[in-house]
Design an enzyme around this catalytic site. Structure first.
Site, PDB file in Angstrom:
ATOM      1  CE  LYS A   1       6.121  -3.741   2.618  1.00 34.91           C
ATOM      2  NZ  LYS A   1       7.501  -3.269   2.886  1.00 34.91           N
TER       3      LYS A   1
ATOM      4  N   GLY B   1       5.925   0.224   3.111  1.00 28.76           N
ATOM      5  CA  GLY B   1       7.039   1.160   3.124  1.00 28.76           C
ATOM      6  C   GLY B   1       8.322   0.467   3.548  1.00 28.76           C
TER       7      GLY B   1
ATOM      8  CE  LYS C   1       9.259  -4.537  -0.816  1.00 32.40           C
ATOM      9  NZ  LYS C   1      10.056  -5.416   0.081  1.00 32.40           N
TER      10      LYS C   1
ATOM     11  CG  ASP D   1       9.372  -1.345   0.565  1.00 33.02           C
ATOM     12  OD1 ASP D   1      10.300  -1.750   1.278  1.00 33.02           O
ATOM     13  OD2 ASP D   1       8.224  -1.814   0.614  1.00 33.02           O
TER      14      ASP D   1
ATOM     15  CB  SER E   1      15.273  -7.532   1.706  1.00 33.54           C
ATOM     16  OG  SER E   1      14.395  -7.987   0.683  1.00 33.54           O
ATOM     17  NE  ARG E   2      10.907 -13.210   6.436  1.00 33.80           N
ATOM     18  CZ  ARG E   2       9.913 -13.804   7.061  1.00 33.80           C
ATOM     19  NH1 ARG E   2       8.902 -14.299   6.356  1.00 33.80           N
ATOM     20  NH2 ARG E   2       9.895 -13.907   8.374  1.00 33.80           N
TER      21      ARG E   2
ATOM     22  CD  GLU F   1       3.928 -12.288   0.539  1.00 33.08           C
ATOM     23  OE1 GLU F   1       3.502 -12.972  -0.410  1.00 33.08           O
ATOM     24  OE2 GLU F   1       3.248 -12.018   1.548  1.00 33.08           O
TER      25      GLU F   1
END
Length: 345
Positions: A114, A142, A197, A250, A260-261, A287
């Protein structure tokens, strides 16, 4: 090799990338009844997976319910009906180039990163087209955490492919009792939903880590999602995709959860941790930290305003402090909330 018009599923599936997400997807494919091989570079990690059925460095506390065949041999991994390329966005090109000699023409390669590529501003499907032109690109994205999928907890995602029959076949190949893929042909929308996102999740993490309040968090998530849509639609995404699992879904998962990192990265920044520590070798990958500037470059090129993404990029590049970024966002000119309101008047 299986084709779209042949058997109903891709039976032999290779997963390239033995981190948390790659291992979780390999486990799910095994649960779905597929013949799975998991490729990685680190033989010690693969040995741990094979012998202990665990991956404590990435999936602590989870014992796998399926045995996994592993390999460090790319030629073996490339010999598959379908390949899941599960690598960080910034190294996807190098892996795609490396396996280019071994992948057969027409093999579906499902991209699970992502992110957007720094420097080139490419989506992952564009990277694949350059380095693996003989492959057929597909995207898996997702609201999904690796630990949830590895544990066999209920999860739904989107799989996009150039044709609906191929997307349907990929969904059938990866569908299990606890993993529900939905088919799409919107490769652009599914990719951008996941990549953009991540930037918003960093922003939301910063707000809550800085203790700016639930109201600020809700406002930021809403306005950030609006600017995500503006850019994605300009680049060819479909609006229904952005309101689906790989867009809004997401966002809902990643913008308020420490699993969530990207959210955890932003939260740590908001609490005062240094950027150098958070991006040091061995730190968890965010990311969005790489995609923020790329998104701003794309927005500038296409005449799109993305003030939230710009604020995140500037904070990460230390062009302004978090406090200065907040003041800048709150001082923007007053305007109507939606473009539709502007058009009606």
């Amino acid at each position: 090799m299986n084709t779209v018009d042949g058997p109903k599923v891709f039976q032999r599936i290779s997963v390239l990338g033995a981190g948390a997400w790659g291992t979780a997807l390999a486990l799910n494919a095994a649960r779905a009844g597929r013949d799975v091989v998991l490729w990685g570079r680190d033989s010690a990690t693969l040995e741990t997976i094979s012998t202990t059925h665990q991956l404590p460095a990435y999936l602590p506390g989870i014992t796998f319910d399926q045995p996994l065949e592993t390999t460090t041999d790319l030629t073996e991994a490339a010999d598959a009906d379908c390949i899941l390329l599960v690598a960080p966005a910034q190294v996807t090109a190098s892996i795609a180039e490396t396996i280019g000699l071994y992948v057969r023409k027409g093999t579906p390669v499902v991209l699970a990163a992502k992110g957007l590529e720094k420097g080139t501003q490419r989506m992952m499907s564009e990277v694949l087209a350059d380095y693996l032109p003989q492959a057929v690109p597909a995207i898996l994205s997702g609201p999904s955490f690796a630990s949830d999928v590895a544990r066999g907890l209920p999860t739904a995602v989107t799989i996009a492919a150039p044709s609906l029959p191929l997307a349907d076949k990929l969904c059938a190949s990866l569908s299990s009792q606890t993993f529900r893929p939905y088919a799409s042909t919107d490769l652009v929308g599914v990719q951008l939903g996941g990549a953009l996102k991540n930037i918003l999740a960093i922003a939301c993490g910063i707000v809550l880590g800085k203790k700016l309040g639930a109201s600020a968090h809700a406002a930021l998530m809403t306005r950030g999602f609006a600017e995500m849509q503006r850019l994605a639609l300009k680049l060819g995404a479909r609006s229904d995709t952005l309101m689906g699992l790989s867009g809004f879904g997401d966002v809902a998962l990643s913008c308020s959860n420490h699993q969530s990192r990207n959210f955890a990265f932003g939260f740590a920044l908001g609490e005062g941790q240094t950027l150098s520590d958070l991006m040091a070798p061995g730190a968890k990958l965010s990311e969005g930290a790489y995609s923020a500037r790329v998104a701003c470059e794309l927005a500038t090129r296409h005449g799109i305003e993305m003030p939230v993404a710009q604020a995140v990029a500037d904070v990460l590049e230390q062009k302004c402090s978090i406090d200065e970024a907040v003041i800048r966002l709150m001082s923007r000119p007053l305007r109507a909330e939606s473009e539709q309101t502007i058009k009606q008047n």
